[in-house]
Enzyme design. Structure first.
Site, mmCIF file in Angstrom:
data_model
loop_
_atom_site.group_PDB
_atom_site.id
_atom_site.type_symbol
_atom_site.label_atom_id
_atom_site.label_comp_id
_atom_site.label_asym_id
_atom_site.label_seq_id
_atom_site.Cartn_x
_atom_site.Cartn_y
_atom_site.Cartn_z
ATOM 1 N N ASP A 162 -52.580 63.073 59.551
ATOM 2 C CA ASP A 162 -54.025 63.125 59.792
ATOM 3 C C ASP A 162 -54.773 62.404 58.655
ATOM 4 O O ASP A 162 -55.704 61.628 58.893
ATOM 5 C CB ASP A 162 -54.459 64.601 59.866
ATOM 6 C CG ASP A 162 -55.807 64.789 60.538
ATOM 7 O OD1 ASP A 162 -56.225 63.911 61.318
ATOM 8 O OD2 ASP A 162 -56.438 65.833 60.279
ATOM 9 N N HIS A 247 -57.257 58.390 66.180
ATOM 10 C CA HIS A 247 -57.643 59.632 66.854
ATOM 11 C C HIS A 247 -57.927 59.412 68.343
ATOM 12 O O HIS A 247 -57.769 60.333 69.145
ATOM 13 C CB HIS A 247 -58.848 60.278 66.162
ATOM 14 C CG HIS A 247 -58.469 61.090 64.953
ATOM 15 N ND1 HIS A 247 -58.165 60.508 63.750
ATOM 16 C CD2 HIS A 247 -58.322 62.430 64.785
ATOM 17 C CE1 HIS A 247 -57.852 61.460 62.879
ATOM 18 N NE2 HIS A 247 -57.939 62.643 63.477
ATOM 19 N N HIS A 250 -54.673 59.734 69.901
ATOM 20 C CA HIS A 250 -54.357 61.169 69.892
ATOM 21 C C HIS A 250 -54.924 61.839 71.139
ATOM 22 O O HIS A 250 -54.234 62.575 71.837
ATOM 23 C CB HIS A 250 -54.915 61.821 68.624
ATOM 24 C CG HIS A 250 -55.001 63.312 68.707
ATOM 25 N ND1 HIS A 250 -56.084 63.961 69.267
ATOM 26 C CD2 HIS A 250 -54.140 64.278 68.328
ATOM 27 C CE1 HIS A 250 -55.873 65.270 69.223
ATOM 28 N NE2 HIS A 250 -54.705 65.478 68.655
ATOM 29 N N HIS A 264 -51.513 68.057 65.788
ATOM 30 C CA HIS A 264 -52.593 67.066 65.729
ATOM 31 C C HIS A 264 -52.172 65.839 64.903
ATOM 32 O O HIS A 264 -52.223 64.702 65.375
ATOM 33 C CB HIS A 264 -53.826 67.753 65.123
ATOM 34 C CG HIS A 264 -54.968 66.823 64.849
ATOM 35 N ND1 HIS A 264 -55.858 66.432 65.821
ATOM 36 C CD2 HIS A 264 -55.370 66.210 63.702
ATOM 37 C CE1 HIS A 264 -56.758 65.625 65.289
ATOM 38 N NE2 HIS A 264 -56.482 65.468 64.013
#
Ligand SMILES: [Zn+2]
Length: 357
Positions: A162, A247, A250, A264
């Site tokens: 992340d 992201h 993601h 995540h």
């Protein structure tokens, strides 16, 4: 409002909550027995009282109503959340409902959510409903590096995934001059860019050393630095500069249900590979990043995220990615075809690094 990190800082919690009055402490159900006993000892020696609530496992309307009901009836003045993402988000949402300050105490460094003003709400059965912005940021994020060092390695590595995305996404947002996530969205400041870059440098300088120390469950300077990168620098970095493809991918990956079992930061990690392909990053940068991700055990292929790299899956991921605004923060026009191609090429690139590792 404040960020404190250090070895054994958990033991100072009573002095932090004393400034507000009685605290309602929401504790992750998995950690409840161990931490509730420790909190009783801490508060007893400080001559203070607190109210403990065991988090039942889902950040949903029912649980938020239950805990804010308990807190409201007992006249507490501050909410504390201790645990993983869902516990912390529930604490944030309860504080928001009650109009009280919140103190956040993460039990792992698996993502940068502790310092964000956003909480994610689910149904009772765990289906994603949406995210909600809090009226105010946490009064304090208290990180005990001793607790983080004893959390599972996989969580720490996911946090590095992340955090690793922060600088790549900051640069994309700068190039496209997209608004950041402060309030309604403003021009990014140089301080935000500097933090995002520092996050990147810290991971490469200390990431591998930190993981080795964690294998022995100890806190070193490298561990402290990477915890700060995973939580503070990544969080401040993304809020002040913005998110983009890593992201965006993601969110696209969640179109395939087998990815739900992954963290995540693990999905974001594959998103970084896709972003480098989409931006046609230079060989030198690709080599540095891919080698690092494979070394620390972040997923770099679809298969590592439980996804068969067939046309149907990749089309579904690409379609969901382009429906989300994040990928459009790149400084060039994004189409579904471009994203489709980038995912397949990223998967192939990841494979070659896995084979040679
Ligand atoms: Zn993230």
């Amino acid at each position: 409002m404040r960020y404190i990190q250090g070895f054994g800082e958990f033991d100072n919690l009573a002095s932090h909550t004393a400034a507000y009055g009685k605290a309602c402490i929401v504790i992750d159900g998995f950690l409840f027995d161990a931490l509730n006993a420790r909190l009783h000892a801490i508060y007893e020696s400080a001559g203070k009282d607190f109210l403990a609530a065991s988090f039942k496992g889902e950040c949903c309307d029912g649980e938020i109503a239950r805990i804010s009901g308990i807190a409201g009836k007992n006249g507490v003045s501050v909410i504390v959340g201790i645990g993983g993402g869902k516990t912390l988000d529930t604490a944030k949402l309860c504080a928001d409902v009650l109009g009280l300050p919140v103190i956040i105490v993460p039990s792992s460094a698996s993502n940068d959510a502790p310092v964000s003003e956003i909480a994610v709400v689910y149904t009772e059965s765990g289906e994603y409903i949406g995210s909600k912005k809090m009226k105010r940021n946490a009064e304090l994020v208290l990180v005990d590096s001793e607790i983080i060092a004893k959390s599972p390695r996989r969580l720490f590595v996911a946090g590095m995934g992340d955090a690793l995305a922060t600088w790549f996404e900051a640069k994309a947002n700068e190039a496209s001059d997209s608004p950041n996530y402060v309030g309604r969205g403003y021009r990014r400041c140089k301080a935000g860019m500097a933090i995002a870059e520092s996050c990147h440098k810290t991971l490469f300088a200390d990431g591998k050393k930190a993981l080795m120390a964690l294998e022995r469950g100890v806190v070193t300077e490298a561990v402290e630095n990477v915890i700060e990168a995973n939580i503070l620098m990544s969080g401040l970095g993304f809020q002040n500069t913005g998110l983009s493809t890593a992201h965006g991918i993601h969110s696209g990956l969640t179109a395939v249900s087998s990815t739900h079992a992954f963290l995540h930061g693990e999905k974001v990690a594959f998103g970084i590979v896709c972003q480098m392909i989409l931006e046609n990053a230079c060989d030198e940068e690709i080599d540095e990043v891919m080698t690092f991700m494979v070394d620390i055990g972040l997923p770099v292929t679809l298969k590592q995220l439980g996804v068969e790299a067939d046309r149907e899956n990749v089309l579904a991921i690409a379609a969901k990615t382009v429906r989300n605004p994040l990928v459009h923060h790149e400084p060039f026009k994004i189409t579904e075809e471009l994203v489709f191609g980038a995912i397949l090429a990223a998967d192939r690139l990841g494979q070659s690094y896995l084979e040679n590792s």
